[in-house]
Structure formats: C-alpha cells, structure tokens
Design an enzyme around this catalytic site. Sequence first.
Site, PDB file in Angstrom:
ATOM      1  N   SER A   5      44.626  39.909  40.315  1.00  0.00           N
ATOM      2  CA  SER A   5      43.463  39.882  39.422  1.00  0.00           C
ATOM      3  C   SER A   5      43.219  41.264  38.812  1.00  0.00           C
ATOM      4  O   SER A   5      44.050  41.769  38.081  1.00  0.00           O
ATOM      5  CB  SER A   5      42.236  39.371  40.178  1.00  0.00           C
ATOM      6  OG  SER A   5      41.182  39.074  39.300  1.00  0.00           O
ATOM      7  N   SER A   6      42.103  41.920  39.146  1.00  0.00           N
ATOM      8  CA  SER A   6      41.895  43.272  38.627  1.00  0.00           C
ATOM      9  C   SER A   6      42.993  44.205  39.120  1.00  0.00           C
ATOM     10  O   SER A   6      43.364  45.171  38.442  1.00  0.00           O
ATOM     11  CB  SER A   6      40.517  43.800  39.028  1.00  0.00           C
ATOM     12  OG  SER A   6      40.313  43.699  40.421  1.00  0.00           O
ATOM     13  N   HIS A  35      42.622  30.426  40.047  1.00  0.00           N
ATOM     14  CA  HIS A  35      42.710  31.861  40.318  1.00  0.00           C
ATOM     15  C   HIS A  35      42.745  32.133  41.825  1.00  0.00           C
ATOM     16  O   HIS A  35      41.920  31.630  42.580  1.00  0.00           O
ATOM     17  CB  HIS A  35      41.498  32.558  39.700  1.00  0.00           C
ATOM     18  CG  HIS A  35      41.624  34.039  39.601  1.00  0.00           C
ATOM     19  ND1 HIS A  35      42.582  34.671  38.841  1.00  0.00           N
ATOM     20  CD2 HIS A  35      40.895  35.044  40.168  1.00  0.00           C
ATOM     21  CE1 HIS A  35      42.440  35.984  38.932  1.00  0.00           C
ATOM     22  NE2 HIS A  35      41.433  36.237  39.738  1.00  0.00           N
ATOM     23  N   GLU A  76      43.905  28.413  35.497  1.00  0.00           N
ATOM     24  CA  GLU A  76      43.098  29.638  35.491  1.00  0.00           C
ATOM     25  C   GLU A  76      42.468  29.882  34.124  1.00  0.00           C
ATOM     26  O   GLU A  76      43.101  29.675  33.083  1.00  0.00           O
ATOM     27  CB  GLU A  76      43.963  30.854  35.845  1.00  0.00           C
ATOM     28  CG  GLU A  76      44.379  30.939  37.293  1.00  0.00           C
ATOM     29  CD  GLU A  76      44.874  32.328  37.650  1.00  0.00           C
ATOM     30  OE1 GLU A  76      44.194  33.308  37.257  1.00  0.00           O
ATOM     31  OE2 GLU A  76      45.918  32.438  38.317  1.00  0.00           O
ATOM     32  N   GLY A 104      38.884  41.470  42.468  1.00  0.00           N
ATOM     33  CA  GLY A 104      37.432  41.514  42.616  1.00  0.00           C
ATOM     34  C   GLY A 104      36.725  41.941  41.348  1.00  0.00           C
ATOM     35  O   GLY A 104      35.577  42.393  41.401  1.00  0.00           O
ATOM     36  N   GLY A 105      37.399  41.812  40.202  1.00  0.00           N
ATOM     37  CA  GLY A 105      36.763  42.136  38.928  1.00  0.00           C
ATOM     38  C   GLY A 105      36.373  43.589  38.780  1.00  0.00           C
ATOM     39  O   GLY A 105      35.489  43.919  37.980  1.00  0.00           O
TER      40      GLY A 105
END
Length: 329
Positions: A169-170, A302, A271, A85-86
């Site tokens: 991701s994050s 992604h 990605e 979620g960045g």
Amino acid sequence: MGSLGEEPQVAEDCMGLLQLLSNGTVLRSESIDLITQQIPFKNNQTVLFKDSIYHKPNNLHLRLYKPISASNRTALPVVVFFHGGGFCFGSRSWPHFHNFCLTLASSLNALVVSPDYRLAPEHRLPAAFEDAEAVLTWLWDQAVSDGVNHWFEDGTDVDFDRVFVVGDSSGGNIAHQLAVRFGSGSIELTPVRVRGYVLMGPFFGGEERTNSENGPSEALLSLDLLDKFWRLSLPNGATRDHHMANPFGPTSPTLESISLEPMLVIVGGSELLRDRAKEYAYKLKKMGGKRVDYIEFENKEHGFYSNYPSSEAAEQVLRIIGDFMNNLS
C-alpha cells in the site's frame, strides 16, 4: 481564524482513530491497538525475530526476521518490507504486518527487515521517504562494518548484493520512491545492491478519478478514506496530482530517462487502487527499457495477502515474489 479562547475544531476525522484539529493538534486514539489485536499473532517456530534501532535522532526502530533453518554456509538475501497504512497508520508490530514478515522470511529463506517510519500528519511527506532512505543507509552501514554478525548470535551470513524492497500500500509508494532515487543516482550504497522492487496494492493517487476508484467501496477501504489519507499526508496545499502521490501527474518529473531496476506490481482485481497500479505498470512498460511485471488477482481486495495469510491467493503471492527474486539473483 477563531477568536481567542475558542475551542479548536476537528478539521479531519479519520475513522475516529485520528483527528487533526484546526490548531494543528493531532489526536490519536488507542482504539487502533484494540482493532489490530483482534488479529492473532502467528506462532511461527521457524523464524527468529528481534528489534533494533536504525535512526536514533527520530527514535525509529525496525524488526529483523531470520529463518532458523538458515545455514551459516548460505548467504541470505535481504527483503526490506515497508508496511502500509496510508502514511498515517501502521507499525512493524501490528499483527498482520508481523505475521506477513514471518511468512516472507520462512517462505523466501531471506532475512527480512521491517522498519517503522514517521507517520502523517505529524510528519507529512516526504518524511516517510526520507526514513526509507535512512533504512538503506543503515543497511549499508551494516554491510561495510560487518555489523550484520551482531544481528543474531550465530553470525548468519547475509548477501548484501541481493537486496529486494517490498512495499504494501503506502509502502508500495515508498518502494517506487526508492526505485526512482536509486535509478536517478541520488543514492549510492555499494556494496548494497537492490535487485528489484515489489509493489503490492501501491497507494498512488490523482485528481482525475479512475474507474476502480468510482467503483464500490471495499470492506476495509473507501474512496473517502483514501482522500483523507492524502489530505493528511501530503504537504499542506498539495493536491493528489503532487508527484509524491501521482508519479505521472501534470507536474511530476518524467521517469523516461531514469534507469529502474525490475519491478513487480501485485494488486487485487476488486481494489479501489487497481487502476492506479495497472496504469503505473503500463506507463513504465511503454517507456521501454524498463522491466515491469503486473499481476492482478481477480475479485481480491486491498491487503488480501496479509489479511488472509492462509489463503491460496496469499500463498500464490509468496510464490510469485519468490520466483521474481530467484530470476534476478
């Protein structure tokens, strides 16, 4: 600086779902819940799950998943899953993260721990990394106090000597940070032992653009959005070369002398973050003495494993993670 009485201006707008105002106020839209609700919750009858608090001061919760078929005579490995979620969005309760954890538990026959962590910009980095450490401290507390017997009423046995950290991701960046902190000896949690780390589409950055970053936007991700995530999550004034974004930035501490547990890096070939992940694996391998497996899925974007959980590629990801774990047990 605006004059007294002047209305604050929008300094950053993230998809209309999160706004940072010039006076520091953060506005979050409830529409994000409407978006995530478009993904149906998976009805998995083979896995039990329950929520628990792991850090009372910050009111942080986690979700535990256990395969129903688990035998009391077979100790389950532990998979700690950090959502993506960045660093600005995400929760253990979002459908695609929840569904993925159900599948992890059933496919890997493991106890899965899926924590929330503080989000930016209200809580900029390193807040998320500190919370990740708190999760492992909580896990250690369960190990030494035999608290695991209270997670589920049947007293399922858990093998704290076989813990694996998986990050999306994050969350993949978080997994890297934990690997470094464990490897440097700054965290000691015996009898909890982390055997390996899985970084899935890890969110790394840098000031110099890569070829994949300069490529076409993805269906759900753009370079502009990635940049916003960094501006919202890094310490004020920091650039994308900060060591929390770029492990190999010009001022980042060297990883040469740090002993890292085995790592598995998984990324989609389409990605924007592909080249970052590829460079990460390549540079660690080049240092010598570090086991890093790199797997790239051609033409995948992604989050392909959680956004399309029934796909052949997603099933292959689970098999790869399972093989990685079994080879380290």
